[in-house]
Design a protein around this motif. Structure first.
Motif, PDB file in Angstrom:
ATOM      1  N   PRO A 168       0.831  -1.223   0.000  1.00 36.65           N
ATOM      2  CA  PRO A 168       0.000   0.000   0.000  1.00 36.65           C
ATOM      3  C   PRO A 168       0.857   1.262   0.000  1.00 36.65           C
ATOM      4  O   PRO A 168       1.963   1.293   0.559  1.00 36.65           O
ATOM      5  CB  PRO A 168      -0.805  -0.135   1.297  1.00 36.65           C
ATOM      6  N   HIS A 169       0.364   2.306  -0.624  1.00 35.83           N
ATOM      7  CA  HIS A 169       1.112   3.562  -0.762  1.00 35.83           C
ATOM      8  C   HIS A 169       1.356   4.167   0.611  1.00 35.83           C
ATOM      9  O   HIS A 169       0.422   4.563   1.311  1.00 35.83           O
ATOM     10  CB  HIS A 169       0.313   4.523  -1.638  1.00 35.83           C
ATOM     11  N   HIS A 170       2.620   4.255   0.998  1.00 37.21           N
ATOM     12  CA  HIS A 170       2.960   4.834   2.294  1.00 37.21           C
ATOM     13  C   HIS A 170       3.837   6.069   2.094  1.00 37.21           C
ATOM     14  O   HIS A 170       4.379   6.316   1.018  1.00 37.21           O
ATOM     15  CB  HIS A 170       3.660   3.802   3.186  1.00 37.21           C
ATOM     16  N   ALA A 219       3.140   3.445   7.763  1.00 32.72           N
ATOM     17  CA  ALA A 219       2.593   4.802   7.671  1.00 32.72           C
ATOM     18  C   ALA A 219       1.907   4.943   6.314  1.00 32.72           C
ATOM     19  O   ALA A 219       2.407   5.611   5.401  1.00 32.72           O
ATOM     20  CB  ALA A 219       3.698   5.838   7.843  1.00 32.72           C
ATOM     21  N   VAL A 220       0.754   4.292   6.172  1.00 32.50           N
ATOM     22  CA  VAL A 220       0.064   4.241   4.883  1.00 32.50           C
ATOM     23  C   VAL A 220      -0.554   5.601   4.573  1.00 32.50           C
ATOM     24  O   VAL A 220      -1.232   6.202   5.398  1.00 32.50           O
ATOM     25  CB  VAL A 220      -1.006   3.132   4.870  1.00 32.50           C
ATOM     26  N   LYS A 221      -0.328   6.052   3.351  1.00 31.29           N
ATOM     27  CA  LYS A 221      -0.775   7.370   2.904  1.00 31.29           C
ATOM     28  C   LYS A 221      -2.034   7.295   2.041  1.00 31.29           C
ATOM     29  O   LYS A 221      -2.829   8.239   1.994  1.00 31.29           O
ATOM     30  CB  LYS A 221       0.359   8.036   2.117  1.00 31.29           C
ATOM     31  N   ASN A 235       2.521   1.691  -3.569  1.00 31.88           N
ATOM     32  CA  ASN A 235       3.750   2.464  -3.461  1.00 31.88           C
ATOM     33  C   ASN A 235       4.306   2.789  -4.853  1.00 31.88           C
ATOM     34  O   ASN A 235       4.653   1.880  -5.608  1.00 31.88           O
ATOM     35  CB  ASN A 235       4.770   1.647  -2.660  1.00 31.88           C
ATOM     36  N   PRO A 236       4.433   4.079  -5.214  1.00 31.86           N
ATOM     37  CA  PRO A 236       4.940   4.419  -6.557  1.00 31.86           C
ATOM     38  C   PRO A 236       6.381   3.970  -6.787  1.00 31.86           C
ATOM     39  O   PRO A 236       6.783   3.773  -7.939  1.00 31.86           O
ATOM     40  CB  PRO A 236       4.813   5.947  -6.618  1.00 31.86           C
ATOM     41  N   ASP A 237       7.166   3.792  -5.727  1.00 31.71           N
ATOM     42  CA  ASP A 237       8.537   3.294  -5.874  1.00 31.71           C
ATOM     43  C   ASP A 237       8.580   1.927  -6.547  1.00 31.71           C
ATOM     44  O   ASP A 237       9.582   1.557  -7.159  1.00 31.71           O
ATOM     45  CB  ASP A 237       9.204   3.148  -4.499  1.00 31.71           C
ATOM     46  N   LEU A 238       7.503   1.166  -6.423  1.00 29.17           N
ATOM     47  CA  LEU A 238       7.505  -0.226  -6.868  1.00 29.17           C
ATOM     48  C   LEU A 238       7.118  -0.395  -8.327  1.00 29.17           C
ATOM     49  O   LEU A 238       7.127  -1.515  -8.834  1.00 29.17           O
ATOM     50  CB  LEU A 238       6.549  -1.048  -5.995  1.00 29.17           C
ATOM     51  N   ALA A 239       6.799   0.702  -8.985  1.00 24.15           N
ATOM     52  CA  ALA A 239       6.327   0.622 -10.369  1.00 24.15           C
ATOM     53  C   ALA A 239       7.374   1.126 -11.340  1.00 24.15           C
ATOM     54  O   ALA A 239       8.085   2.092 -11.064  1.00 24.15           O
ATOM     55  CB  ALA A 239       5.047   1.429 -10.531  1.00 24.15           C
ATOM     56  N   VAL A 240       7.479   0.479 -12.482  1.00 24.54           N
ATOM     57  CA  VAL A 240       8.316   0.989 -13.577  1.00 24.54           C
ATOM     58  C   VAL A 240       7.754   2.321 -14.054  1.00 24.54           C
ATOM     59  O   VAL A 240       8.486   3.273 -14.286  1.00 24.54           O
ATOM     60  CB  VAL A 240       8.376  -0.042 -14.722  1.00 24.54           C
ATOM     61  N   ASN A 241       6.448   2.388 -14.171  1.00 29.58           N
ATOM     62  CA  ASN A 241       5.751   3.626 -14.525  1.00 29.58           C
ATOM     63  C   ASN A 241       4.814   3.983 -13.382  1.00 29.58           C
ATOM     64  O   ASN A 241       3.745   3.380 -13.245  1.00 29.58           O
ATOM     65  CB  ASN A 241       4.974   3.449 -15.823  1.00 29.58           C
TER      66      ASN A 241
END
Length: 624
Positions: free
Chosen positions: A96-98, A126-128, A134-140
């Protein structure tokens, strides 16, 4: 310093949630019905670390310097190799996006203030935004949710099921639900911020008081950042995630999070319906029906919507962070709703108070709880020379009615690595612990990625320090990277000892998921062997497991120095249960390494086998 938190959590759970007192629950004398006829093995991966090939490992390094793994790194080959290890579920931790310290404003994501973020990469607790990843986990990053949906599909294609985290007790100080489904409002959107507590407020407030950043070093190692200005705009201040009611939390508090209100008043009393007597014996369908005409706090509804959202996307279950800090009535409400959608959902909770175990299993409708303060802590004490293994028998006896629900592990993202000097000291010394942890009960087994190749967590990552693989920083995991071998996932860079260790785990886990005896009965034979048995050292532990089709004798040597040789005794009552005839003779074949054999005779009703066991060795003997 780590986010977790066992001493603090126990104190807070006791002081704050006085309403979560253990009820007088009728204890069943018989073993509870198993939910599966095969062992379950969970492979936990910290998602951002798994696929990272970068080995720079600079303390406080940026994502550009130290790299990060992506959803796409879980290739068909990677997932095949995980399944081939003997795994049935994979737990993708930190999805989840944190909150994190990186600029994603080009994708409509606001920047997070480093003064309320732990590490550059941020805490997964600390989920946002619960409705995205999580955008860090995506190529795009713009396509991040689709990339995770594709990973769900690949995981299922590989024959694995998957879990993700839900962190119910707290969320990021700056929560922004920019991807909420229609009709879902943000946490706190309708709160009355002029009062400390109201049932349908999502948070607890400190009215007319500004939040203050805790004293201490800013978590960027002195690097300049335009948001680091000594101020974080939160007015009025909210209670902090661990229950701190101070506008200026301590640096050891969970200051990056705010506590969610579940309708528990500040004095600990409950502001919601309680389950009627006897509901500990009712199934999830009756729990679900009970809540249909009840008015419940708003936070309950929000988290149920979150869980059902991910269930609809194909997520097979959840690991619930610090579940005991949330009342079990809420878990009855949410878990029964999940089970109505997916009766096979795998619901795992982090609970550390043994007096509450049965409440969260029977009233909260949890499938599994962490067996941390009993089996894990005991095994850790044994290998560190603080205890003998004899007490393992008492632990099993004490939890005989719920043993199937107590998930076993020796390594996870919160704990010191099994191979670290602070724990076993070497991967080899961890082997007998792993055999016992895996085979002593019918419960699921969990392995943390890198454990199977001896990862010791030696890195100073910045915010996260050695002995635990950091969950707050961008960092590489050296032993795991050698197995990953630049994305080939073939172990090509492992040393011979690391290859042998992974082979050991593969043998053990695959045996466990196919053994009927490990889903059957348990009896310790430790006490009879500790009496007048020459050579049976005080660091030996033994027990038997059996089903109608399979009989096992398990012996582990926790000593890393001493070879022991003795006559292992299987008492008369076990021989009677196994229906072995007096004077009969059997061959015992080790199910880990078949070349390890010995002989077993039954004389005067007692079974005897001559055993020679080397340091840190274990045998899983099958009676043939």
């Amino acid at each position: 310093m780590v986010h977790k938190r066992f001493i603090v959590a126990g104190m807070v759970a006791t002081l704050f949630f006085t309403a979560c007192k253990t009820q007088n629950i009728k204890m069943s004398e018989s073993k509870e019905e198993k939910t599966t006829n095969k062992k379950v093995v969970v492979y936990q991966v910290f998602t951002r670390l798994f696929g990272n090939k970068n080995s720079t490992n600079k303390p406080w390094g940026t994502i550009e310097e130290n790299g990060v793994g992506k959803f796409n790194d879980f290739t068909d080959k990677a997932l095949h190799e995980i399944k081939d290890l003997g795994v049935t579920y994979i737990w993708y931790t930190g999805v989840p996006h944190h909150a994190l310290v990186r600029d994603y404003t080009a994708y409509g994501i606001s920047n997070d203030d480093p003064e309320v973020v732990k590490g550059r990469a941020g805490s997964p607790y600390a989920v946002k935004d619960y409705y995205n990843v999580n955008p860090d986990l995506a190529v795009n990053p713009a396509n991040r949710l689709k990339e995770f949906e594709d990973l769900i599909a690949r995981t299922h294609k590989a024959g694995l099921k998957l879990l993700i985290d839900i962190v119910p007790n707290h969320i990021a100080r700056k929560y922004e639900g920019k991807n909420n489904p229609e009709g879902v409002k943000d946490f706190g959107a309708d709160d009355d911020v002029n009062v400390e507590y109201k049932r349908d407020n999502n948070f607890y407030y400190i009215p007319k008081t500004h939040f203050e950043i805790p004293d201490g070093d800013i978590p960027l190692n002195g690097e300049k950042n335009m948001l680091v200005d000594g101020v974080f705009d939160e007015n009025p201040a909210k209670w902090t995630g661990n229950g701190s009611r101070k506008a200026k939390p301590d640096q050891n508090d969970w200051y990056e999070t705010v506590k969610v209100n579940y309708g528990v008043r500040p004095d600990g009393s409950k502001d919601f319906p309680e389950l009627p007597a006897g509901f500990d014996e009712k199934g999830y369908e009756e729990h679900f029906a009970f809540w249909q005409d009840k008015e419940v706090p708003d936070s309950w509804k929000k988290f149920k919507s979150i869980a059902l959202y991910w269930t609809a996307k194909g997520v097979d279950g959840f690991r619930y962070d610090m579940a005991e800090m949330v009342p079990y009535e809420f878990w009855s409400y949410m878990n029964s709703a999940i089970k109505m959608k997916n009766p096979n959902a795998f619901l795992l909770a982090e609970v550390y108070n043994p007096q509450e175990y049965r409440n969260y299993i029977r009233l909260g409708k949890m499938d599994y709880l962490y067996d941390k303060v009993e089996t894990y802590d005991k095994l850790k004490d044994v290998i560190r020379g603080k205890s003998s293994p004899d007490g393992l028998s008492d632990i099993q006896k004490g939890m005989s009615d719920i043993e199937h629900h107590m998930l076993h592990f020796l390594d996870n993202h919160d704990e010191q690595r099994l191979a670290s000097p602070e724990f076993a000291g070497s991967p080899e010394r961890g082997k007998p612990l792993m055999v016992v942890s895996t085979t002593i009960s019918t419960s699921p087994t969990m392995v943390y990625f890198g454990q199977e190749v001896g990862e010791a967590g030696n890195e100073d990552a910045g915010f996260g320090k050695r002995s635990r693989t950091s969950i707050f920083d961008y960092i590489g995991v050296p032993n795991h990277q050698r197995w990953m071998n630049e994305g080939k996932f073939d172990g090509g860079k492992l040393s011979d000892s690391e290859k042998n260790l992974r082979d050991f785990y593969k043998r053990l886990l695959n045996f466990s998921i196919n053994s009927s005896a490990l889903m059957g009965s348990f009896q310790q034979i430790q006490s009879v062997n500790r009496q007048n048995n020459a050579g049976y050292d005080d660091l030996i532990y033994s027990y038997v497991r059996w089903s109608e089709k399979q009989k096992l004798i398990i012996v582990a040597n926790f000593s890393s120095e001493k070879t022991s040789e003795f006559e292992l005794k299987v008492p008369v009552d076990v021989i009677s249960k196994w229906k072995l005839k007096d004077g009969s003779y059997y061959v015992l074949v080790d199910k880990l390494y078949s070349e390890n054999k010995t002989y077993f005779t039954v004389k005067n009703g007692e079974g005897i086998a001559r055993v020679k066991i080397k340091p840190s060795e274990s045998f899983i003997y099958e009676v043939n």
